[in-house]
Structures are given as C-alpha cells and as structure tokens.
Scaffold this motif. Structure first.
Motif, PDB file in Angstrom:
ATOM      1  N   ARG A 150       0.832  -1.210   0.000  1.00  0.00           N
ATOM      2  CA  ARG A 150       0.000   0.000   0.000  1.00  0.00           C
ATOM      3  C   ARG A 150       0.867   1.261   0.000  1.00  0.00           C
ATOM      4  NH1 ARG A 150      -3.056  -3.218   3.800  1.00  0.00           N
ATOM      5  NH2 ARG A 150      -4.985  -3.974   2.798  1.00  0.00           N
ATOM      6  N   ALA A 151       1.961   1.212   0.724  1.00  0.00           N
ATOM      7  CA  ALA A 151       2.883   2.357   0.734  1.00  0.00           C
ATOM      8  C   ALA A 151       3.632   2.444  -0.598  1.00  0.00           C
ATOM      9  CB  ALA A 151       3.875   2.216   1.875  1.00  0.00           C
ATOM     10  N   MET A 152       3.855   1.298  -1.197  1.00  0.00           N
ATOM     11  CA  MET A 152       4.494   1.086  -2.498  1.00  0.00           C
ATOM     12  C   MET A 152       5.649   2.053  -2.790  1.00  0.00           C
ATOM     13  SD  MET A 152       4.538  -1.267  -4.409  1.00  0.00           S
ATOM     14  CE  MET A 152       4.859  -1.930  -6.010  1.00  0.00           C
ATOM     15  N   PRO A 153       6.811   1.786  -2.180  1.00  0.00           N
ATOM     16  CA  PRO A 153       7.975   2.622  -2.465  1.00  0.00           C
ATOM     17  C   PRO A 153       8.656   2.252  -3.782  1.00  0.00           C
ATOM     18  CG  PRO A 153       8.568   0.889  -0.939  1.00  0.00           C
ATOM     19  CD  PRO A 153       7.088   0.744  -1.192  1.00  0.00           C
ATOM     20  N   PHE A 154       8.139   1.180  -4.451  1.00  0.00           N
ATOM     21  CA  PHE A 154       8.778   0.669  -5.662  1.00  0.00           C
ATOM     22  C   PHE A 154       7.902   0.864  -6.894  1.00  0.00           C
ATOM     23  CE2 PHE A 154      10.067  -2.503  -2.272  1.00  0.00           C
ATOM     24  CZ  PHE A 154      11.299  -1.927  -2.030  1.00  0.00           C
ATOM     25  N   GLN A 155       8.525   0.694  -8.063  1.00  0.00           N
ATOM     26  CA  GLN A 155       7.812   0.593  -9.325  1.00  0.00           C
ATOM     27  C   GLN A 155       8.023  -0.840  -9.831  1.00  0.00           C
ATOM     28  OE1 GLN A 155      10.567   3.146  -9.257  1.00  0.00           O
ATOM     29  NE2 GLN A 155       9.089   4.105  -7.883  1.00  0.00           N
ATOM     30  N   VAL A 156       7.006  -1.401 -10.456  1.00  0.00           N
ATOM     31  CA  VAL A 156       7.066  -2.790 -10.913  1.00  0.00           C
ATOM     32  C   VAL A 156       6.836  -2.837 -12.421  1.00  0.00           C
ATOM     33  CG1 VAL A 156       6.133  -5.114 -10.619  1.00  0.00           C
ATOM     34  CG2 VAL A 156       6.160  -3.531  -8.666  1.00  0.00           C
ATOM     35  N   SER A 157       7.618  -3.666 -13.096  1.00  0.00           N
ATOM     36  CA  SER A 157       7.479  -3.820 -14.544  1.00  0.00           C
ATOM     37  C   SER A 157       7.586  -5.296 -14.908  1.00  0.00           C
ATOM     38  CB  SER A 157       8.556  -3.012 -15.287  1.00  0.00           C
ATOM     39  OG  SER A 157       9.861  -3.457 -14.918  1.00  0.00           O
ATOM     40  N   LEU A 196       7.093 -11.319  -6.344  1.00  0.00           N
ATOM     41  CA  LEU A 196       6.350 -12.574  -6.319  1.00  0.00           C
ATOM     42  C   LEU A 196       4.844 -12.331  -6.266  1.00  0.00           C
ATOM     43  CD1 LEU A 196       7.282 -15.483  -6.457  1.00  0.00           C
ATOM     44  CD2 LEU A 196       7.130 -15.601  -3.962  1.00  0.00           C
ATOM     45  N   ALA A 197       4.415 -11.332  -5.502  1.00  0.00           N
ATOM     46  CA  ALA A 197       2.988 -11.010  -5.414  1.00  0.00           C
ATOM     47  C   ALA A 197       2.441 -10.605  -6.783  1.00  0.00           C
ATOM     48  CB  ALA A 197       2.759  -9.897  -4.395  1.00  0.00           C
ATOM     49  N   TYR A 198       3.198  -9.801  -7.511  1.00  0.00           N
ATOM     50  CA  TYR A 198       2.769  -9.382  -8.843  1.00  0.00           C
ATOM     51  C   TYR A 198       2.814 -10.551  -9.832  1.00  0.00           C
ATOM     52  CZ  TYR A 198       2.138  -4.420  -7.958  1.00  0.00           C
ATOM     53  OH  TYR A 198       1.647  -3.210  -7.511  1.00  0.00           O
ATOM     54  N   LEU A 199       3.791 -11.439  -9.661  1.00  0.00           N
ATOM     55  CA  LEU A 199       3.863 -12.607 -10.537  1.00  0.00           C
ATOM     56  C   LEU A 199       2.668 -13.530 -10.319  1.00  0.00           C
ATOM     57  CD1 LEU A 199       5.245 -14.529 -12.515  1.00  0.00           C
ATOM     58  CD2 LEU A 199       6.604 -15.408 -10.597  1.00  0.00           C
ATOM     59  N   VAL A 200       2.351 -13.838  -9.067  1.00  0.00           N
ATOM     60  CA  VAL A 200       1.219 -14.727  -8.781  1.00  0.00           C
ATOM     61  C   VAL A 200      -0.071 -14.139  -9.335  1.00  0.00           C
ATOM     62  CG1 VAL A 200      -0.218 -15.668  -6.931  1.00  0.00           C
ATOM     63  CG2 VAL A 200       2.274 -15.850  -6.790  1.00  0.00           C
ATOM     64  N   ASP A 201      -0.283 -12.847  -9.176  1.00  0.00           N
ATOM     65  CA  ASP A 201      -1.479 -12.206  -9.708  1.00  0.00           C
ATOM     66  C   ASP A 201      -1.540 -12.342 -11.225  1.00  0.00           C
ATOM     67  OD1 ASP A 201      -3.832 -10.444  -9.058  1.00  0.00           O
ATOM     68  OD2 ASP A 201      -2.789  -9.061 -10.408  1.00  0.00           O
ATOM     69  N   HIS A 207       9.469 -17.448 -24.284  1.00  0.00           N
ATOM     70  CA  HIS A 207       9.179 -18.522 -23.335  1.00  0.00           C
ATOM     71  C   HIS A 207       9.489 -18.142 -21.882  1.00  0.00           C
ATOM     72  CE1 HIS A 207       8.417 -21.342 -26.565  1.00  0.00           C
ATOM     73  NE2 HIS A 207       9.590 -21.067 -27.102  1.00  0.00           N
ATOM     74  N   ALA A 208      10.494 -17.318 -21.665  1.00  0.00           N
ATOM     75  CA  ALA A 208      10.932 -16.964 -20.312  1.00  0.00           C
ATOM     76  C   ALA A 208      10.576 -15.513 -20.011  1.00  0.00           C
ATOM     77  CB  ALA A 208      12.436 -17.197 -20.166  1.00  0.00           C
ATOM     78  N   HIS A 209      10.231 -15.260 -18.760  1.00  0.00           N
ATOM     79  CA  HIS A 209       9.714 -13.942 -18.382  1.00  0.00           C
ATOM     80  C   HIS A 209      10.269 -13.496 -17.035  1.00  0.00           C
ATOM     81  CE1 HIS A 209       6.748 -14.359 -21.602  1.00  0.00           C
ATOM     82  NE2 HIS A 209       6.531 -15.582 -21.157  1.00  0.00           N
ATOM     83  N   SER A 210      10.181 -12.191 -16.815  1.00  0.00           N
ATOM     84  CA  SER A 210      10.639 -11.638 -15.546  1.00  0.00           C
ATOM     85  C   SER A 210       9.694 -10.548 -15.050  1.00  0.00           C
ATOM     86  CB  SER A 210      12.053 -11.051 -15.690  1.00  0.00           C
ATOM     87  OG  SER A 210      12.072  -9.978 -16.621  1.00  0.00           O
ATOM     88  N   ILE A 211       9.674 -10.418 -13.731  1.00  0.00           N
ATOM     89  CA  ILE A 211       9.042  -9.278 -13.078  1.00  0.00           C
ATOM     90  C   ILE A 211      10.166  -8.487 -12.429  1.00  0.00           C
ATOM     91  CG2 ILE A 211       7.456  -8.500 -11.270  1.00  0.00           C
ATOM     92  CD1 ILE A 211       5.949  -9.822 -13.494  1.00  0.00           C
TER      93      ILE A 211
END
Length: 212
Positions: A56-63, A141-146, A99-103
C-alpha cells in the motif's frame, strides 16, 4: 559433452527436470528431478499484513519483461549460485523467443529485486528471485502470482521450498504427483501477457484476498 540447446532445455522442463551448475564459474550442468517438488498453490499465496502494508505504501515501481537479463544477473550475483554462463545464455535466448519472463522491481532507476522463470502451457517454472531492498522479492512474487492467475496458469513450480517461500504459502508434493500435475498443466493454454500493464495495488490485494 553434448551442448544443451534451448529446445533441449524446454523438453527437459516438459519432462519435469531442471538444470543447475555447482557454481557460477562451473562449466558443468546437471539435471534435477527431486523426490519432493516445491510448488506455490496459486490459490494459497499468502500476503502477510506487513507485506500488504508495504504494498500500500508502495515505495517501488514494478514492470514486466523490461530487464530480463539484469534480473537473471541479479539472481546470480551471490556467493553461492547455480546459474552459470550457459544457463544464463540459454534463458536469455528463451526470453527472446517468448518462453521466459521476468518481473522487475525498481527504486527509481535502480533495479532492486525481481523474479524470473519459464512459461510452458499452464505451468510457470519459477527459477530464482533476488532482492537488495527489503521485501522487493516478495513484491515481485505477489505481482507474478497475480499475473499467473489472470493468465490462466494452473501450476507454479518453485523447484524447492525455502523458509522464505514456505512463509508465502509454498508446499512440497511428491515427484509422482508433480509429474501428474505437470502433464495436465502442459495441455492448458495460458497467457503470461493476458494482464495488460501492471495492476493497481488495491486490485492486486483484493484479488489475493478473494482467492487465498
């Protein structure tokens, strides 16, 4: 020794095996098919209160899929690693082939965490993750599972279960059960990019609450 090609690597994963090297400098690769296999049930991923607060505070950016090679390199940049130059090159080739991916997790311009793996049908074979900021790998990991849930994946292979993964919901299953699940999951048509862009934190947390 016969050279491992990307096609051989894909076939090995389809058979339930994965490669490792003794060290980063090692030129030898060996194959594993452990008696007890780690998986992350996609309906059992646990976001603890502390991680939810961090999100919720989210100090990061995710791609997603913007710095694959750097994520693999980050995972290998530790005193003990099983990712050697050949594994690195093979996965970068598989990434370019789709075939391979990253978060990736960023703190401004700095890559501070991430996770990568291989998508095969409805299976995602998680390879490794890293973090140089508190909770950065958990955020990845949370973003990957979603993303896997939305994309229709049914099996998330973690290979082994560490204390870190166990705290998030990972469990061990026998080799025979893993192979059965893998055979069924390979027939599923999943899409890693079904989720467009990165979801809002509120939506991610709400979906996790509904499924876990």
């Amino acid at each position: 020794m016969k050279q491992i090609t990307p096609q051989i690597l894909l076939r090995a994963y389809q058979m339930g095996m994965f490669p490792m090297a003794e060290t980063r400098a090692s030129s030898e690769i060996f194959w594993l098919d452990p008696a007890e296999r780690g998986i992350m049930p996609l309906d059992g991923f646990r976001i603890a209160r502390s991680l939810a607060k961090r999100l919720r505070a989210m100090p990061f950016q995710v791609s997603v899929d913007t710095a694959f090679a750097r994520v693999v390199d980050g995972c290998a940049a530790r005193p003990e690693t099983w990712i050697n130059a050949e594994i690195f090159d093979l996965f970068c080739t598989l990434h370019h082939a789709g075939h391979a991916h990253s978060i990736e997790v960023w703190d401004g311009p700095e890559l501070v965490g991430g996770v990568y793996g291989l998508a095969l049908g409805g299976t995602f074979c998680g390879e490794s993750m890293f973090s140089i900021r508190r909770d950065a790998s958990k955020v990845a990991l949370a973003y990957l599972v979603d993303r896997l849930r939305i994309g229709g994946f049914v099996l998330f292979d973690t290979q082994f279960v560490t204390g870190h993964l166990e705290s998030l919901g990972a469990v061990e299953i026998p080799r025979a059960e893993y192979h059965q699940r893998l055979c069924a999951a390979l027939l599923v048509e999943a899409d890693f990019h079904a989720q467009q862009g990165m979801p809002a934190v509120h939506d991610l947390l709400q979906r996790n609450t509904q499924t876990s």
